[in-house]
Structures are given as C-alpha cells and as structure tokens.
Design a protein around this motif. Structure first.
Motif, PDB file in Angstrom:
ATOM      1  N   ALA A 220       0.924  -1.418   0.103  1.00 34.26           N
ATOM      2  CA  ALA A 220      -0.011  -0.007  -0.390  1.00 34.26           C
ATOM      3  C   ALA A 220       0.915   1.429   0.140  1.00 34.26           C
ATOM      4  N   GLY A 221       0.422   2.372  -0.690  1.00 34.97           N
ATOM      5  CA  GLY A 221       1.081   3.571  -1.089  1.00 34.97           C
ATOM      6  C   GLY A 221       2.742   2.708  -1.055  1.00 34.97           C
ATOM      7  N   GLY A 222       2.805   2.256  -1.821  1.00 38.01           N
ATOM      8  CA  GLY A 222       4.637   2.782  -2.999  1.00 38.01           C
ATOM      9  C   GLY A 222       4.679   1.703  -1.951  1.00 38.01           C
ATOM     10  N   LEU A 223       4.840   0.799  -0.953  1.00 42.79           N
ATOM     11  CA  LEU A 223       5.640   0.445   0.235  1.00 42.79           C
ATOM     12  C   LEU A 223       4.674  -1.570   0.727  1.00 42.79           C
ATOM     13  N   ILE A 224       5.537  -2.120   1.074  1.00 43.16           N
ATOM     14  CA  ILE A 224       5.204  -3.149   1.273  1.00 43.16           C
ATOM     15  C   ILE A 224       5.011  -3.467   2.685  1.00 43.16           C
ATOM     16  N   GLN A 225       3.724  -3.111   2.760  1.00 38.82           N
ATOM     17  CA  GLN A 225       3.561  -3.370   4.359  1.00 38.82           C
ATOM     18  C   GLN A 225       3.962  -4.052   5.250  1.00 38.82           C
ATOM     19  N   ARG A 226       3.586  -5.347   5.266  1.00 40.83           N
ATOM     20  CA  ARG A 226       3.685  -6.801   5.383  1.00 40.83           C
ATOM     21  C   ARG A 226       4.062  -8.005   4.799  1.00 40.83           C
ATOM     22  N   ILE A 227       4.961  -8.699   5.261  1.00 41.27           N
ATOM     23  CA  ILE A 227       5.349 -10.526   5.019  1.00 41.27           C
ATOM     24  C   ILE A 227       5.307 -11.451   4.915  1.00 41.27           C
ATOM     25  N   GLY A 228       4.257 -12.505   5.052  1.00 37.43           N
ATOM     26  CA  GLY A 228       4.570 -13.299   6.001  1.00 37.43           C
ATOM     27  C   GLY A 228       3.186 -14.322   4.969  1.00 37.43           C
ATOM     28  N   ALA A 229       3.732 -15.911   6.177  1.00 42.01           N
ATOM     29  CA  ALA A 229       2.540 -16.909   6.207  1.00 42.01           C
ATOM     30  C   ALA A 229       1.067 -16.210   5.020  1.00 42.01           C
ATOM     31  N   PRO A 230       0.859 -16.922   4.091  1.00 39.28           N
ATOM     32  CA  PRO A 230      -0.887 -17.108   3.752  1.00 39.28           C
ATOM     33  C   PRO A 230      -1.742 -16.325   4.264  1.00 39.28           C
ATOM     34  N   ASP A 231      -1.497 -17.453   5.253  1.00 42.64           N
ATOM     35  CA  ASP A 231      -2.584 -17.097   6.785  1.00 42.64           C
ATOM     36  C   ASP A 231      -2.646 -16.424   7.419  1.00 42.64           C
ATOM     37  N   LEU A 237      -5.381  -8.535   5.912  1.00 39.14           N
ATOM     38  CA  LEU A 237      -5.542  -8.181   4.376  1.00 39.14           C
ATOM     39  C   LEU A 237      -6.801  -6.715   4.639  1.00 39.14           C
ATOM     40  N   THR A 238      -8.165  -7.635   5.320  1.00 41.05           N
ATOM     41  CA  THR A 238      -9.450  -6.472   5.410  1.00 41.05           C
ATOM     42  C   THR A 238      -8.706  -4.762   6.572  1.00 41.05           C
ATOM     43  N   GLU A 239      -8.129  -5.143   7.435  1.00 40.93           N
ATOM     44  CA  GLU A 239      -7.399  -3.874   8.247  1.00 40.93           C
ATOM     45  C   GLU A 239      -6.908  -2.596   6.566  1.00 40.93           C
ATOM     46  N   VAL A 240      -5.692  -3.814   6.125  1.00 42.95           N
ATOM     47  CA  VAL A 240      -5.140  -2.998   5.136  1.00 42.95           C
ATOM     48  C   VAL A 240      -6.293  -2.039   4.022  1.00 42.95           C
ATOM     49  N   TYR A 241      -7.246  -2.968   3.925  1.00 45.77           N
ATOM     50  CA  TYR A 241      -8.562  -2.181   2.763  1.00 45.77           C
ATOM     51  C   TYR A 241      -9.249  -1.164   3.563  1.00 45.77           C
ATOM     52  N   LEU A 242      -9.240  -1.278   4.942  1.00 45.00           N
ATOM     53  CA  LEU A 242     -10.324  -0.702   5.911  1.00 45.00           C
ATOM     54  C   LEU A 242      -9.260   0.898   5.266  1.00 45.00           C
ATOM     55  N   GLY A 243      -8.307   0.910   5.891  1.00 47.64           N
ATOM     56  CA  GLY A 243      -7.734   1.385   5.880  1.00 47.64           C
ATOM     57  C   GLY A 243      -6.946   2.138   6.991  1.00 47.64           C
ATOM     58  N   ILE A 244      -6.728   0.936   7.650  1.00 44.06           N
ATOM     59  CA  ILE A 244      -6.214   0.287   9.043  1.00 44.06           C
ATOM     60  C   ILE A 244      -5.379   1.071   9.415  1.00 44.06           C
ATOM     61  N   THR A 245      -4.164   0.849   8.081  1.00 45.20           N
ATOM     62  CA  THR A 245      -2.683   0.923   9.063  1.00 45.20           C
ATOM     63  C   THR A 245      -2.645   2.182   8.636  1.00 45.20           C
TER      64      THR A 245
END
Ligand SMILES: Nc1ncnc2c1ncn2[C@@H]1O[C@H](COP(=O)(O)OP(=O)(O)O)[C@@H](O)[C@H]1O
Ligand SMILES: [Mg+2]
Length: 245
Positions: A220-231, A237-245
């Motif tokens: 998001a915003g031209g940066l990798i915000q999180r990287i990890g296990a798919p689970d 993901l939901t948080e990112v789409y709601l703009g909480i991060t």
C-alpha cells in the motif's frame, strides 16, 4: 529453467529474483518508495494490495520495463538493474500483463505462432500449451477475442510458458473471471510451481491466491506493509483495505 541457469542458481545463495530497496515511478515522481522482495526458486509469492498501491509498477520494474531511480534488481544473484525487458525475458523473466497481452483478432494457433520468433519451435510451443491446457487444443481455430475470460488467461499463460521462464509474473490473474475459473487457474499455477517455476502473482482482492501461495505480501502506498505466511496475511488484509494501517 535451463540447466545452465539451474547450475548458476545453485552456486549462489540468492533468491531467484530480488528487488532491493527499489524506488521507481513515472517521470520524476516516484510511486515506489523502497520496495524489497525476494522470490525463491519454486516459490509462489502473492502480492496483494488496493488499487494504486504500486503493484503493477513493481512488476514493471521486475520485468525491466521501468528502470528504477534507486535500488537494485537481481536475477539469480546477478545485478540486472537497467537491463532491457527483451533481454530479461530471454534470461527467463516473464510477465503476463494486466489485460493478458493476447491478440484478440488472431486465432489461438496464430497467437501461439506469434511466439515462435523467440527461437522455440511451433511444435514445441503448441505441445506444451495443449498439454498444460487441453481446452486450448479444442479451441485452436477460434479467435482469441471470442474465448471465455478463463480460456484467454490460459492462452496468455501458455504464451508465457513457451519462453521457458524461470520466474513467471501474473498481473491480476483473476480480473473479470468467475470464481470457479479462478480456482481452476490457481490449480494450474500450483502445478507449475511444483515443476520448479517461481511465480509472483499480483492480485487486488482475490484472497483465493493465498491458497496456492507460499508467502504473501501486502503493498500500500508504494511500500510493502507486511510480508509473511499466507494465513497471517489473510487476517491483515481487511485492515489494509479499510485503511486502518
Ligand atoms: N503510466 C503511468 N503514468 C503516471 N502514473 C502512473 C502510471 N501508471 C501508474 N501510475 C501511478 O502510479 C501509482 C501506482 O500505480 P500501479 O502500480 O498501477 O498500482 P496498482 O497496480 O497497485 O493498482 C498510482 O498512483 C498510479 O496512478
Ligand atoms: Mg495494477
């Protein structure tokens, strides 16, 4: 991957394709602000994020179409920053762009024939395509533009596979496709990964990609915000789409 490439890879400690602190954009404006990604041999990496996050730009850099303003692109441990896209393609970096990059007014066979210039024989190209996607064999004389969305994606993938990639990058594989077709395509992706191919899949929403991914990243915003296990990533993901991060 050729034998020489495999040998070269085994001699290095590096990932197959590595983006290191990449800054890149359009004109003088950077939209990637320090992106690092490391794709291991045989790995499926999912890159998720909202519209405008910089996902396609990241693939543009990884395929050599966009030259970064800072940072490094490494292929099998070798610096390839600034290498022209055609040369990277020859070295095994293959991108299926958003919209699939096929020729709608040509038949399936004609589309496949377009790639024989790359030095692979037409027989090899079709054999490989039809083995992976039997449905395409049935539709060989049909205009690509009249194929279903799923079949178009299969055609795009078989054109890409014909160049014998070391790393295959797919931009929004699921776009415009019914969920059941997406599942089918992801099964194929999973099979390709098992055959040793490294795959980087960009998706906007499709959480189904997480089922075949070994690792996932949120951008998001031209940066990798999180990287990890798919689970773990699925939960965030939901948080990112709601703009909480
Ligand atoms: N050809 C272009 N010229 C100028 N800006 C662009 C171009 N393509 C994308 N951008 C901008 O770069 C940012 C990232 O876009 P992009 O990488 O396409 O995001 P994503 O694929 O995640 O939706 C956006 O703000 C977008 O408007
Ligand atoms: Mg995009």
């Amino acid at each position: 991957m050729t034998e020489a490439q495999q040998t070269q890879l085994q001699q290095t400690q590096h990932g197959l394709l590595e983006l290191i602190s990449i800054r890149a954009g359009y004109g003088t404006i950077d939209v990637l602000h320090g992106v690092s990604l490391d794709i291991q041999p045989g790995q499926v990496m999912a890159l998720l994020g909202p519209n405008g996050a910089g996902k396609s730009t990241t693939l543009g850099v990884a395929s050599g179409q966009i030259v970064p303003s800072a940072g490094n692109l490494m292929l099998m441990g070798k610096e390839v920053t600034g290498t022209p896209p055609a040369e990277l393609a020859k070295a095994g970096v293959c991108l299926i762009p958003e919209g699939r990059g096929i020729f709608p007014n040509l038949t399936v066979m004609e589309n496949l024939r377009m790639i024989t210039f790359a030095g692979v024989s037409f027989a090899d190209v079709t054999e490989r395509a039809f083995a992976q996607f039997p449905r395409l064999a049935e539709r060989r004389k049909q205009l690509a533009g009249t194929l279903s969305g799923g079949e178009q994606q299969m055609l795009a993938m078989s054109r890409a596979l014909a160049c014998d990639p070391a790393v295959l990058m797919l931009d929004e594989l699921s776009m415009g496709l019914a969920p059941i077709i997406v599942e089918e395509l992801y099964e194929q992706v999973g099979q390709l990964a098992q055959s040793g191919l490294s795959i980087l899949i960009v998706e906007q929403f499709a959480q189904s990609v997480l089922g075949v991914a070994d690792e996932a990243a949120i951008m998001a915003g031209g940066l990798i915000q999180r990287i990890g296990a798919p689970d773990d990533i699925a939960e965030e993901l939901t948080e990112v789409y709601l703009g909480i991060t």
